[in-house]
Write an enzyme that holds these catalytic residues in place. Structure first.
Site, PDB file in Angstrom:
ATOM      1  N   GLU A 219       0.810  -1.229   0.000  1.00  0.00           N
ATOM      2  CA  GLU A 219       0.000   0.000   0.000  1.00  0.00           C
ATOM      3  C   GLU A 219       0.846   1.283   0.000  1.00  0.00           C
TER       4      GLU A 219
ATOM      5  N   TYR B 157       3.396   1.973   2.005  1.00  0.00           N
ATOM      6  CA  TYR B 157       3.919   2.364   3.312  1.00  0.00           C
ATOM      7  C   TYR B 157       5.440   2.143   3.358  1.00  0.00           C
TER       8      TYR B 157
ATOM      9  N   ARG C  42       2.477  -8.683   4.424  1.00  0.00           N
ATOM     10  CA  ARG C  42       1.558  -8.164   3.385  1.00  0.00           C
ATOM     11  C   ARG C  42       2.403  -7.574   2.267  1.00  0.00           C
TER      12      ARG C  42
ATOM     13  N   HIS D 162      -1.444   3.938  -1.858  1.00  0.00           N
ATOM     14  CA  HIS D 162      -2.531   4.885  -1.585  1.00  0.00           C
ATOM     15  C   HIS D 162      -2.549   6.034  -2.586  1.00  0.00           C
TER      16      HIS D 162
ATOM     17  N   GLN E 158     -18.650   4.636   2.622  1.00  0.00           N
ATOM     18  CA  GLN E 158     -19.297   5.830   3.186  1.00  0.00           C
ATOM     19  C   GLN E 158     -19.178   5.947   4.702  1.00  0.00           C
TER      20      GLN E 158
ATOM     21  N   ASP F  71     -45.543  -0.309   1.326  1.00  0.00           N
ATOM     22  CA  ASP F  71     -44.955   0.517   0.271  1.00  0.00           C
ATOM     23  C   ASP F  71     -45.915   0.556  -0.904  1.00  0.00           C
TER      24      ASP F  71
HETATM   25  P1  FAD Z   1     -36.706   6.214  -0.111  1.00  0.00           P
HETATM   26  O1  FAD Z   1     -35.617   5.345  -0.502  1.00  0.00           O
HETATM   27  O2  FAD Z   1     -37.129   7.284  -1.059  1.00  0.00           O
HETATM   28  O3  FAD Z   1     -37.966   5.300   0.214  1.00  0.00           O
HETATM   29  C1  FAD Z   1     -39.237   5.805   0.487  1.00  0.00           C
HETATM   30  C2  FAD Z   1     -40.275   4.774   0.160  1.00  0.00           C
HETATM   31  O4  FAD Z   1     -41.534   5.195   0.632  1.00  0.00           O
HETATM   32  C3  FAD Z   1     -40.457   4.514  -1.323  1.00  0.00           C
HETATM   33  O5  FAD Z   1     -40.287   3.149  -1.611  1.00  0.00           O
HETATM   34  C4  FAD Z   1     -41.878   4.958  -1.607  1.00  0.00           C
HETATM   35  O6  FAD Z   1     -42.508   4.175  -2.600  1.00  0.00           O
HETATM   36  C5  FAD Z   1     -42.548   4.782  -0.270  1.00  0.00           C
HETATM   37  N1  FAD Z   1     -43.736   5.606  -0.002  1.00  0.00           N
HETATM   38  C6  FAD Z   1     -43.839   6.950  -0.030  1.00  0.00           C
HETATM   39  N2  FAD Z   1     -45.078   7.335   0.353  1.00  0.00           N
HETATM   40  C7  FAD Z   1     -45.760   6.193   0.601  1.00  0.00           C
HETATM   41  C8  FAD Z   1     -47.092   5.928   1.074  1.00  0.00           C
HETATM   42  N3  FAD Z   1     -47.972   6.890   1.353  1.00  0.00           N
HETATM   43  N4  FAD Z   1     -47.460   4.649   1.221  1.00  0.00           N
HETATM   44  C9  FAD Z   1     -46.581   3.630   0.953  1.00  0.00           C
HETATM   45  N5  FAD Z   1     -45.331   3.847   0.535  1.00  0.00           N
HETATM   46  C10 FAD Z   1     -44.925   5.109   0.383  1.00  0.00           C
HETATM   47  N6  FAD Z   1     -27.227   6.816  -1.016  1.00  0.00           N
HETATM   48  C11 FAD Z   1     -26.100   6.345  -0.562  1.00  0.00           C
HETATM   49  O7  FAD Z   1     -25.904   6.316   0.664  1.00  0.00           O
HETATM   50  N7  FAD Z   1     -25.118   5.877  -1.380  1.00  0.00           N
HETATM   51  C12 FAD Z   1     -25.276   5.867  -2.703  1.00  0.00           C
HETATM   52  O8  FAD Z   1     -24.372   5.435  -3.423  1.00  0.00           O
HETATM   53  C13 FAD Z   1     -26.470   6.343  -3.238  1.00  0.00           C
HETATM   54  N8  FAD Z   1     -26.661   6.360  -4.563  1.00  0.00           N
HETATM   55  C14 FAD Z   1     -27.839   6.815  -5.044  1.00  0.00           C
HETATM   56  C15 FAD Z   1     -28.039   6.798  -6.420  1.00  0.00           C
HETATM   57  C16 FAD Z   1     -29.236   7.231  -6.941  1.00  0.00           C
HETATM   58  C17 FAD Z   1     -29.419   7.215  -8.431  1.00  0.00           C
HETATM   59  C18 FAD Z   1     -30.273   7.661  -6.084  1.00  0.00           C
HETATM   60  C19 FAD Z   1     -31.591   8.116  -6.645  1.00  0.00           C
HETATM   61  C20 FAD Z   1     -30.084   7.694  -4.725  1.00  0.00           C
HETATM   62  C21 FAD Z   1     -28.864   7.281  -4.197  1.00  0.00           C
HETATM   63  N9  FAD Z   1     -28.596   7.300  -2.847  1.00  0.00           N
HETATM   64  C22 FAD Z   1     -27.438   6.820  -2.358  1.00  0.00           C
HETATM   65  C23 FAD Z   1     -29.561   7.914  -1.916  1.00  0.00           C
HETATM   66  C24 FAD Z   1     -30.368   6.893  -1.142  1.00  0.00           C
HETATM   67  O9  FAD Z   1     -30.880   5.917  -2.000  1.00  0.00           O
HETATM   68  C25 FAD Z   1     -31.492   7.654  -0.419  1.00  0.00           C
HETATM   69  O10 FAD Z   1     -30.913   8.606   0.418  1.00  0.00           O
HETATM   70  C26 FAD Z   1     -32.326   6.692   0.415  1.00  0.00           C
HETATM   71  O11 FAD Z   1     -32.921   5.721  -0.408  1.00  0.00           O
HETATM   72  C27 FAD Z   1     -33.422   7.443   1.173  1.00  0.00           C
HETATM   73  O12 FAD Z   1     -34.049   6.504   1.988  1.00  0.00           O
HETATM   74  P2  FAD Z   1     -35.543   6.656   2.518  1.00  0.00           P
HETATM   75  O13 FAD Z   1     -35.866   5.338   3.098  1.00  0.00           O
HETATM   76  O14 FAD Z   1     -35.633   7.849   3.382  1.00  0.00           O
HETATM   77  O15 FAD Z   1     -36.428   6.967   1.252  1.00  0.00           O
HETATM   78  P1  NAP Z   2     -27.526  16.916  -3.686  1.00  0.00           P
HETATM   79  O1  NAP Z   2     -26.258  16.220  -3.474  1.00  0.00           O
HETATM   80  O2  NAP Z   2     -28.027  17.830  -2.662  1.00  0.00           O
HETATM   81  O3  NAP Z   2     -27.361  17.708  -5.058  1.00  0.00           O
HETATM   82  C1  NAP Z   2     -28.349  18.500  -5.592  1.00  0.00           C
HETATM   83  C2  NAP Z   2     -27.781  19.273  -6.781  1.00  0.00           C
HETATM   84  O4  NAP Z   2     -28.800  20.107  -7.259  1.00  0.00           O
HETATM   85  C3  NAP Z   2     -26.618  20.161  -6.428  1.00  0.00           C
HETATM   86  O5  NAP Z   2     -25.687  20.095  -7.492  1.00  0.00           O
HETATM   87  C4  NAP Z   2     -27.222  21.564  -6.348  1.00  0.00           C
HETATM   88  O6  NAP Z   2     -26.170  22.419  -6.736  1.00  0.00           O
HETATM   89  C5  NAP Z   2     -28.396  21.468  -7.307  1.00  0.00           C
HETATM   90  N1  NAP Z   2     -29.546  22.287  -6.925  1.00  0.00           N
HETATM   91  C6  NAP Z   2     -30.063  22.480  -5.687  1.00  0.00           C
HETATM   92  N2  NAP Z   2     -31.153  23.283  -5.732  1.00  0.00           N
HETATM   93  C7  NAP Z   2     -31.327  23.599  -7.044  1.00  0.00           C
HETATM   94  C8  NAP Z   2     -32.285  24.395  -7.735  1.00  0.00           C
HETATM   95  N3  NAP Z   2     -33.281  25.009  -7.101  1.00  0.00           N
HETATM   96  N4  NAP Z   2     -32.150  24.513  -9.055  1.00  0.00           N
HETATM   97  C9  NAP Z   2     -31.161  23.893  -9.722  1.00  0.00           C
HETATM   98  N5  NAP Z   2     -30.225  23.128  -9.115  1.00  0.00           N
HETATM   99  C10 NAP Z   2     -30.311  22.972  -7.797  1.00  0.00           C
HETATM  100  O7  NAP Z   2     -28.670  15.891  -3.956  1.00  0.00           O
HETATM  101  P2  NAP Z   2     -28.806  14.663  -4.939  1.00  0.00           P
HETATM  102  O8  NAP Z   2     -27.828  14.669  -6.047  1.00  0.00           O
HETATM  103  O9  NAP Z   2     -30.246  14.681  -5.283  1.00  0.00           O
HETATM  104  O10 NAP Z   2     -28.491  13.433  -4.032  1.00  0.00           O
HETATM  105  C11 NAP Z   2     -29.312  13.137  -2.917  1.00  0.00           C
HETATM  106  C12 NAP Z   2     -28.569  12.437  -1.875  1.00  0.00           C
HETATM  107  O11 NAP Z   2     -28.269  11.126  -2.317  1.00  0.00           O
HETATM  108  C13 NAP Z   2     -27.275  13.144  -1.595  1.00  0.00           C
HETATM  109  O12 NAP Z   2     -27.309  13.774  -0.335  1.00  0.00           O
HETATM  110  C14 NAP Z   2     -26.240  12.082  -1.656  1.00  0.00           C
HETATM  111  O13 NAP Z   2     -25.567  11.967  -0.418  1.00  0.00           O
HETATM  112  C15 NAP Z   2     -26.982  10.795  -1.934  1.00  0.00           C
HETATM  113  N6  NAP Z   2     -26.253  10.124  -2.997  1.00  0.00           N
HETATM  114  C16 NAP Z   2     -25.068   9.608  -2.687  1.00  0.00           C
HETATM  115  C17 NAP Z   2     -24.329   9.033  -3.659  1.00  0.00           C
HETATM  116  C18 NAP Z   2     -22.991   8.436  -3.323  1.00  0.00           C
HETATM  117  O14 NAP Z   2     -22.312   7.964  -4.209  1.00  0.00           O
HETATM  118  N7  NAP Z   2     -22.569   8.415  -2.085  1.00  0.00           N
HETATM  119  C19 NAP Z   2     -24.787   8.969  -4.953  1.00  0.00           C
HETATM  120  C20 NAP Z   2     -26.015   9.495  -5.234  1.00  0.00           C
HETATM  121  C21 NAP Z   2     -26.738  10.090  -4.240  1.00  0.00           C
HETATM  122  P3  NAP Z   2     -26.322  23.980  -6.953  1.00  0.00           P
HETATM  123  O15 NAP Z   2     -27.223  24.436  -5.860  1.00  0.00           O
HETATM  124  O16 NAP Z   2     -24.929  24.522  -6.878  1.00  0.00           O
HETATM  125  O17 NAP Z   2     -26.874  24.107  -8.300  1.00  0.00           O
HETATM  126 FE1  SF4 Z   3     -17.781   0.273   4.495  1.00  0.00          FE
HETATM  127 FE2  SF4 Z   3     -20.117  -0.776   5.242  1.00  0.00          FE
HETATM  128 FE3  SF4 Z   3     -19.907   0.551   2.907  1.00  0.00          FE
HETATM  129 FE4  SF4 Z   3     -18.800  -1.876   3.247  1.00  0.00          FE
HETATM  130  S1  SF4 Z   3     -20.984  -1.362   3.270  1.00  0.00           S
HETATM  131  S2  SF4 Z   3     -17.843  -0.112   2.331  1.00  0.00           S
HETATM  132  S3  SF4 Z   3     -18.117  -1.742   5.362  1.00  0.00           S
HETATM  133  S4  SF4 Z   3     -19.650   1.408   4.948  1.00  0.00           S
END
Ligand code: FAD
Ligand code: NAP
Ligand code: SF4
Length: 669
Positions: A165, A167, A215, A253, A340, A404
């Protein structure tokens, strides 16, 4: 007969026999630095109870100059030895075995006193190391051997000498860092003197019985790194010097190639361990992106390695081995390699944990004990917040109904898993599905919950997630949302993505691929990132450099903030997302004002200058706001629901926070 006869077969390393071939690789968690040794001991004891064959601790500094950061843990005083004995005793009482990793960081040590072969700064450190003189080298060897002797005194079964790595020991091996002209530099025989001498002196310090893991870096992934012949030569010399087993290290790294992130194919580097194995007479351990018992078993069955190191998978599930051994492999909480809550925390100076398992490193303070008073609990929303709450509450003995409106569980994880390089989310959704079933949660899919549905429950949890934010751009009715795109809506060749948060990056990644994800095809992935063969190019960087597959689209990724897009992405993975899109030619612009969307394209203003981006499709990824309509309706009726996940706070929401909040609520329901 077990499903995994190879992984679960015993192995003898020197004079130590292990019950199976699973190794928990070294991880820095930050636990030792809390000074709460009961907590450290419980972390390791939980994994020992879970059946892992052998564990390696996080790296312990042999001396202050070798510590990764000032104050890094080590065995310096009798009190340190007594503290470590708490850990080893608890692990042995639980039937486990544990080796202590000795980690000298060399020029990666974060401090002015860092030392190395030559005064050559690393690109990832602000500090120029001091080049050691002869006496300084001898002091480092003595300190490492002393640390090994103290490890045995503290009750460890042996040590792992960290030689990969990038080191300290690795730094002496390559001309890149070692520019010495004395007996420790120049010819490879001289450059490898330090690691070989360290192994011999560690063996002498510990005696013949203790386990000595070395390692070794099999592919440095830096310019002018080790050649394959050098790697083999070192492996054989280290064996002769007294190593019991060789563990695999991949990449320094400072390498600009991802090595453990989720977009790295599973077992992407196991072929290198396989190539080393016939060259030595001691067992070899493979590592990197191995996270299921099926894969670990198949690697051993194919003769690629004698053991399999998995580190983060044991954060995600301490019971990995015992579940594999008892026909419950589907219940193993999968590590999705997101970094994360583990590495991103470590590199931010926070305690490590796990996105999938918030109890990791919180074994004592976040408990899910059986409830003395089972309740009827409704959870609305089967995203990560609702799912984690439902299975943890049901696991405690509550009667849980999970609603859901969608036809499947997973919420936004079902969008995440469409993104190339995020295939591990398939496994996470599958695991939640299994656990809903195994914990006895009553699942009501295709059902939009209303206040009437929730009247008869003792407690109601609202986990309804988020809805896309309305950016109010004139003409936006012709644009697509990220939800449309990831659900397969047709997208033109020229695309503007509005919003450069995690989702904007993921949507750009999705749109820049054609066909299958390279993460599922190691050869294509290696070509894209410029990973070659260390047998033909020193360090294993392909001579032709990265060869990304061309993007089928011209993509512009935009944000309003006048800063580099992607700054808010994960600490240890943000660079990978940025580099991946750059390789695909994605244009990233900050400081953008969105004026209108018309048939000509997207009208923007930047630095006071108006311009039209001639695009076929505009995709809105402008963040999200809580979906609280049900929570608000219940509150208006005088009910007091618990609100978690995105429904609670949408800003900076991710699956880590959603799962953590859901689990913590379930612990107190
Ligand atoms: P949600 O996942 O939005 O779930 C809410 C659920 O509630 C839905 O299934 C919906 O159908 C249901 N629901 C709503 N209202 C009702 C109702 N009245 N009755 C029954 N069901 C209902 N996060 C990460 O940490 N790492 C990542 O790499 C990552 N990548 C992402 C990539 C993408 C493309 C997207 C879109 C998101 C990503 N996220 C990632 C974000 C992460 O998925 C969300 O932050 C997380 O899913 C939010 O969890 P939640 O349970 O609050 O809501
Ligand atoms: P986000 O990270 O908050 O990004 C939102 C984007 O929209 C920003 O670029 C913001 O930048 C822009 N924005 C905000 N208000 C706006 C407006 N009124 N008009 C136009 N642009 C606007 O949210 P997200 O991309 O929706 O992701 C949601 C969450 O999912 C994030 O918090 C993230 O942690 C999680 N997620 C994580 C991963 C991962 O790989 N770890 C991947 C996907 C999602 P400006 O305001 O500068 O324009
Ligand atoms: Fe780290 Fe848990 Fe994500 Fe695996 S799932 S990379 S142990 S935070």
């Amino acid at each position: 007969m077990t499903e995994f006869p190879n992984l679960l077969s015993p192995i003898t390393l020197g004079s130590v026999t292990l019950p199976n071939r699973g190794l928990m690789g070294s991880m820095h968690t930050g636990l030792e630095e809390t000074g709460d040794w009961n907590r450290v001991a419980e972390f390791y004891a939980a994994r020992a109870r879970g059946g892992v064959g052998l564990m390696v601790t996080g790296g312990m500094a042999p001396n202050p100059e070798g510590g990764v950061f000032p104050g890094a843990a080590g065995l310096f005083t009798p009190a340190d030895i007594a503290n470590h004995r708490v850990v080893t005793t608890r692990v042995h009482d639980a039937g486990g075995r544990i080796a202590m990793q000795i980690l000298h960081a060399g020029r990666y040590a974060y401090g002015k006193g860092c030392v190395s072969a030559s005064a050559v700064k690393s690109p990832i450190s602000p500090f120029v190391p001091q080049a050691l003189d002869e006496a300084g080298i001898e002091k480092q060897i003595v300190d490492i051997a002393t640390a090994a002797a103290r490890a045995i005194e503290a009750g460890y079964d042996g040590v792992e000498v960290m030689g990969s790595e990038g080191y300290f020991l690795n730094q002496f091996l390559v001309r890149h860092v070692n520019q010495r002209t004395d007996g420790w530099g120049g010819a490879y025989e001289n450059r490898m003197r330090l690691p070989v001498e360290v192994v011999a002196r560690v063996r002498a310090a510990m005696g013949p019985e203790a386990l000595l893991i070395y390692r070794i870096s099999l592919i440095d992934l830096i310019p002018d790194g080790s050649t394959w012949d050098e790697v083999v030569h070192l492996a054989q010399a280290v064996q002769a010097a007294g190593a019991s087993v060789l563990n695999t290290g991949i990449g320094w790294h400072e390498a600009r190639v991802p090595t453990i992130a989720t977009s790295v194919p599973r077992a992407a580097f196991a072929h290198l361990t396989a190539r080393l194995r016939p060259e030595v007479g001691i067992p070899v351990i493979t590592s990197n992106r191995i996270n299921t018992p099926e894969l670990a078993d198949s690697i051993i069955a194919a003769g690629q390695a004698d053991m399999v190191s998995m580190a983060r998978p044991f954060l995600a599930d301490p019971d990995f081995v015992i579940k594999a051994a008892t026909g419950r492999a589907a219940e193993i909480a999968p590590c999705i390699a997101c970094n994360q809550a583990c590495l991103d925390h470590t590199f931010s100076g926070k305690m490590a944990s796990c996105l999938v398992n918030p109890r990791a490193c919180h074994e004592l303070d976040l408990r899910l004990d059986p409830t003395p008073a089972p309740k009827r609990i409704a959870v609305v929303g089967a995203g990560p917040a609702g799912l984690s709450c439902a299975i943890a509450a049901a696991g405690r003995g509550h009667h849980v109904t999970l609603f859901d409106r969608a036809a499947q569980v997973g919420g936004q994880m079902n969008l995440a898993r469409q993104v190339p390089g995020k295939e591990e989310f398939h496994g996470l959704v599958a695991w939640f599905t299994t656990m809903v079933d195994r914990t006895g949660v009553t699942l009501r899919l295709n059902h939009t919950a209303t206040p009437d549905d929730l009247a008869e429950f003792d407690a109601v949890v609202i986990a309804t997630g988020v809805v896309p934010r309305d950016p109010a751009i004139p003409g936006q009715d012709t644009a697509l949302s990220y939800i449309d795109v990831l659900n397969g809506a047709p997208v033109g060749r020229r695309v503007a993505v509005i919003g450069a948060g995690g989702i904007g990056f993921d949507v750009s990644e999705y749109l820049s691929h054609r066909g299958d994800s390279p993460t599922l095809h190691p050869d294509r992935w290696r070509r894209a990132w410029g990973v070659g063969d260390p047998a033909t190019s020193a360090g294993g960087l392909a001579s032709q450099g990265p060869q990304p597959e061309p993007s089928p689209r011209e993509i512009s990724l935009l944000q309003r903030r006048a800063e580099k897009p992607g700054r808010g992405l994960g600490k240890t993975t943000g660079w990978i997302h940025r580099a991946a899109l750059q390789m695909k030619g994605v244009r990233m612009l900050g400081g953008v004002r969105y004026d209108a969307i018309t048939p000509e394209g997207l009208h923007i203003t930047r630095d006071g200058i108006a311009e039209v981006l001639a695009v076929d499709t505009v995709v809105l990824c402008a963040g999200q706001v809580p979906e609280r309509s049900l929570a608000d309706a219940l509150t208006a009726l005088g009910r007091k629901p618990h609100v978690i996940g995105g429904a609670d706070v949408a800003a900076e929401l991710d699956a880590k926070r959603a799962i953590d909040q859901g689990t913590r609520l379930a612990a107190v329901l």
